[in-house]
Design a protein around this motif. Structure first.
Motif, PDB file in Angstrom:
ATOM      1  N   VAL A  90      28.738 -25.369  52.315  1.00 49.20           N
ATOM      2  CA  VAL A  90      28.514 -25.848  51.068  1.00 49.20           C
ATOM      3  C   VAL A  90      29.840 -24.552  50.461  1.00 49.20           C
ATOM      4  O   VAL A  90      29.481 -23.239  50.785  1.00 49.20           O
ATOM      5  N   VAL A  91      30.964 -24.284  49.787  1.00 52.04           N
ATOM      6  CA  VAL A  91      30.966 -23.679  49.446  1.00 52.04           C
ATOM      7  C   VAL A  91      31.664 -23.421  47.618  1.00 52.04           C
ATOM      8  O   VAL A  91      31.906 -25.043  46.437  1.00 52.04           O
ATOM      9  N   GLN A  92      31.410 -23.149  47.410  1.00 54.20           N
ATOM     10  CA  GLN A  92      30.680 -22.761  45.419  1.00 54.20           C
ATOM     11  C   GLN A  92      30.215 -24.057  45.103  1.00 54.20           C
ATOM     12  O   GLN A  92      31.147 -24.748  44.074  1.00 54.20           O
ATOM     13  N   GLY A  93      29.224 -24.223  45.400  1.00 49.35           N
ATOM     14  CA  GLY A  93      28.043 -24.482  45.420  1.00 49.35           C
ATOM     15  C   GLY A  93      28.189 -26.180  45.901  1.00 49.35           C
ATOM     16  O   GLY A  93      27.661 -26.854  45.875  1.00 49.35           O
ATOM     17  N   ARG A  94      29.527 -26.750  46.117  1.00 51.96           N
ATOM     18  CA  ARG A  94      29.368 -28.151  46.882  1.00 51.96           C
ATOM     19  C   ARG A  94      29.755 -28.746  47.975  1.00 51.96           C
ATOM     20  O   ARG A  94      30.583 -27.473  48.887  1.00 51.96           O
ATOM     21  N   ARG A  95      29.068 -28.996  48.798  1.00 55.36           N
ATOM     22  CA  ARG A  95      29.768 -29.453  50.498  1.00 55.36           C
ATOM     23  C   ARG A  95      31.194 -30.164  50.517  1.00 55.36           C
ATOM     24  O   ARG A  95      31.379 -30.854  49.745  1.00 55.36           O
ATOM     25  N   VAL A  96      31.248 -29.457  51.393  1.00 54.05           N
ATOM     26  CA  VAL A  96      32.532 -30.174  51.738  1.00 54.05           C
ATOM     27  C   VAL A  96      32.309 -30.103  53.078  1.00 54.05           C
ATOM     28  O   VAL A  96      33.890 -31.192  53.640  1.00 54.05           O
ATOM     29  N   ALA A  97      31.945 -30.023  54.389  1.00 52.17           N
ATOM     30  CA  ALA A  97      31.985 -29.984  55.571  1.00 52.17           C
ATOM     31  C   ALA A  97      30.822 -29.971  56.149  1.00 52.17           C
ATOM     32  O   ALA A  97      29.213 -29.462  55.833  1.00 52.17           O
ATOM     33  N   THR A  98      30.758 -31.303  57.332  1.00 51.69           N
ATOM     34  CA  THR A  98      29.731 -29.999  58.441  1.00 51.69           C
ATOM     35  C   THR A  98      30.564 -30.433  59.524  1.00 51.69           C
ATOM     36  O   THR A  98      31.572 -30.757  60.306  1.00 51.69           O
TER      37      THR A  98
END
Length: 481
Positions: A90-98
Motif C-alpha cells: 500500500v503506497v500513500q494509502g492505496r494498494r498498488v501490488a501484491t
C-alpha cells in the motif's frame, strides 16, 4: 524551521511505536504542532484515514497522541502480509501490488520518492515530526535500497535515537553491536540511545548505562521503566495480544487467525468489567463461552483452512448447539457464509473455498478495495454506531435481508434466521460507547459505562508523564533538526 527526529530500534518490538506516541503527546503538551511518521510499516492492523486511505494502526494512535486526524502521509508505505512469503503493498494509502518478499527488494528503491514526498508535506505543516523506524538498522543485509531506517534517515537528514529493549536481556550487546555492524556514515546519524522496558530499580543498570555510553560515544537519553498500561492501547502486532482478560460473567472467545487483521476491534470489549475475553490461539480449543468472535483476516481463504486445521469449525458447531452466539467481522463475516470465491487470485491462488455455512451468504473477491469511514444504525437496537470498512470482496445472500446495520438506509451485514449468528464488515464498532452499551445490553450484559476514547487519551497522557519522568524528553526534542 520545522524539525524531525527518528526513533530506531536495536531490534524488533523494542517499543518504538509507544515511544513515538509518548513523545508526540509530550511535544503537543509543550505547545508544539507535532506529527508522527513511519516511512514503511508491516502490519495487518490498519486504520482508515480522514483522506480516504489506509495506514498502520500504530500511526493512527500516534496521530491521536499528537491531536491530529490520521492521514496517509503519516505512513506512506504499508506492507500487509497475506502469506508467509508475500504481502500487499500500500503506497500513500492505496494498494498498488501484491509481491513476494524477494521481489519487494527490487521495488523498494522506487518507493523512496513517495516516502520523501509524504515526509516533506508533514514537515512543512508542523513544527516537528517524530519518525519511527521499522525493525532494526542492525539488519545490514537489508540496507541496500532501505527506506525504513538509515536509508531514510540519511536521505532526509534526520538524526536518530537508538532504543534498546532491556526486558529481553542483552541490551548492551544490542546497542553496542548495532554500532559495530553499521556503516560509519550510518552510525554517524545516531545522536544517542535510550533503554526501554526496564523492570525493577533503574539504578541497578547505572554501570551498564555508562558502559554503553563509553563504548559507543553516544549520549544516553534515559532508562524508561516498563509501562504496564501499554496493554490498554491498541496493539500493532498480533504477537502482543494478551492471552485474555478476566472480568465479568459474560464470556467472549476471539479466534487468533494466522493472518488476523484489525484486532484492535476487540480492545473496547476487553475493558468492559462485565466481559471476560479469551484470545484462542493455534492448538487451543474454543472454550465454553457465550459469544465467539471471528475477527478480520488478511487472507480469508487461507484462514478458513487454518480455522479447520485447529478444529475450530467443530468447536463452533458445538458452541451453537449449546445456544451460543457468533459474530464475524470483515474476513470473519466472509468465513461464516457458504463459500468464498477468488476467481482472479487476489488473495492467493485462484479458486474457491467452502465457508462455514453458518450464514446464507456468499462472497466473491474483487480487485476494488473499499476504504471508508461510516456512520450506521444498529438494526437490532436502533443505536448509532461509527466504524470503518477496509476490505475487498462483495457478500450477498438471503440472510442479508436481516441486516446487522443500516448505512444511509442501505442494509449492511447479515443475521441468521435464529438471530444467533451475525456478520458485518464494520470495523471499530465497539469503540463507540453508546453502541457498545446497546449491543451488550441486548446480550444481557450490564455495560460498565466507561468511555473508551477517554480511557485511551488518559493512557496517552500517562505515557507522556512516564517519559517525562524517566527520559530526557527535552534533550530528544532539541536533537531534532
Amino acid at each position: 524551521m520545522s524539525r524531525a527526529v527518528m526513533i530506531q530500534g536495536a531490534g524488533s518490538n523494542v517499543g518504538k511505536s509507544l515511544l513515538v506516541a509518548g513523545l508526540c503527546r509530550a511535544a503537543r503538551r509543550r505547545g508544539l504542532s507535532v506529527a508522527p511518521f513511519k516511512p514503511q510499516n508491516m502490519s495487518n492492523n490498519a486504520a482508515v484515514t480522514v483522506d480516504g486511505g489506509e495506514i498502520g494502526r500504530a500511526q493512527a494512535l500516534q496521530a491521536r497522541a499528537a491531536g491530529l486526524e490520521p492521514v496517509v502521509d503519516m505512513n506512506p508505505v504499508l506492507l500487509k502480509p497475506e502469506t508467509e512469503t508475500g504481502a500487499q503493498v500500500v503506497v500513500q494509502g492505496r494498494r498498488v501490488a501484491t509481491v513476494k518478499a524477494r521481489d519487494y527488494a527490487a521495488l523498494k528503491p522506487s518507493l523512496m520518492a513517495p516516502v520523501l514526498d509524504s515526509f516533506g508535506r508533514l514537515k512543512a505543516a508542523h513544527d516537528i515530526v517524530i519518525v519511527e523506524g521499522a525493525g532494526s538498522p542492525a539488519e545490514v543485509n537489508l540496507r541496500a535500497g532501505d527506506i525504513a531506517n538509515m536509508g531514510f534517515a540519511r536521505a532526509a537528514d534526520v538524526p536518530v535515537i537508538l532504543a534498546g529493549d532491556i526486558d529481553r536481556g542483552g541490551v548492551i550487546a544490542q546497542i553496542v553491536g548495532t554500532q559495530a555492524v553499521l556503516d560509519p556514515a550510518d552510525a554517524a546519524m545516531i545522536g544517542g540511545f535510550l533503554i526501554n522496558k526496564f523492570r525493577g530499580d533503574p539504578s541497578l543498570f547505572d554501570d551498564g548505562y555508562r558502559l554503553i555510553a563509553k563504548r559507543t560515544g553516544w549520549r544516553g537519553f534515559g532508562v524508561v521503566p516498563f509501562f504496564a498500561d501499554a496493554a490498554k492501547l491498541p496493539a500493532e502486532d498480533a504477537l502482543d495480544l494478551p492471552r485474555g482478560q478476566a472480568g465479568g460473567g459474560f464470556r467472549v472467545a476471539a479466534l487468533v487467525f494466522s493472518r488476523i487483521a484489525n484486532f484492535d476491534d476487540l480492545d473496547p470489549l476487553a475493558q468492559e468489567t462485565g466481559v471476560s475475553l479469551t484470545m484462542v490461539r493455534a492448538g487451543e480449543a474454543i472454550p465454553d463461552c457465550d459469544l465467539v468472535i471471528l475477527p478480520g483476516s488478511k487472507s480469508t481463504r487461507g484462514d478458513l483452512a487454518f480455522l479447520r486445521e485447529q478444529g475450530w469449525d467443530l468447536d463452533l458447531a458445538a458452541h451453537l448447539r449449546r445456544g451460543g452466539r457468533v459474530l464475524g467481522i470483515c474476513g470473519g463475516y466472509q468465513m461464516l457464509g457458504r463459500v468464498v470465491r477468488d476467481p482472479e487470485g487476489i488473495e492467493g491462488p485462484p479458486g474457491e473455498t467452502p465457508g462455514l455455512g453458518l450464514l446464507d451468504v456468499e462472497t466473491v473477491m474483487t480487485r476494488d478495495k473499499r476504504l471508508s469511514r461510516v456512520s450506521a444504525i444498529h438494526a437490532a437496537s436502533g443505536a448509532p454506531l461509527e466504524g470503518y470498512e477496509i476490505h475487498i470482496g462483495r457478500t450477498d445472500g438471503a440472510d442479508r435481508a436481516r441486516p446487522f446495520a443500516r448505512i444511509e438506509g442501505e442494509a449492511e451485514g447479515a443475521v441468521s434466521a435464529d438471530g444467533r449468528v451475525t456478520g458485518s464488515y464494520l470495523h471499530g464498532m465497539f469503540a463507540g460507547d453508546a453502541f457498545r452499551a446497546a449491543y451488550l445490553a441486548g446480550l444481557g450484559v450490564e455495560p460498565a459505562g466507561r468511555s473508551y476514547s477517554a480511557t485511551v487519551d488518559a493512557v496517552l497522557d500517562r505515557l507522556a508523564d512516564h517519559l517525562e519522568a524517566h527520559a530526557d524528553v527535552a534533550g530528544m526534542l532539541v536533537l531534532a533538526r
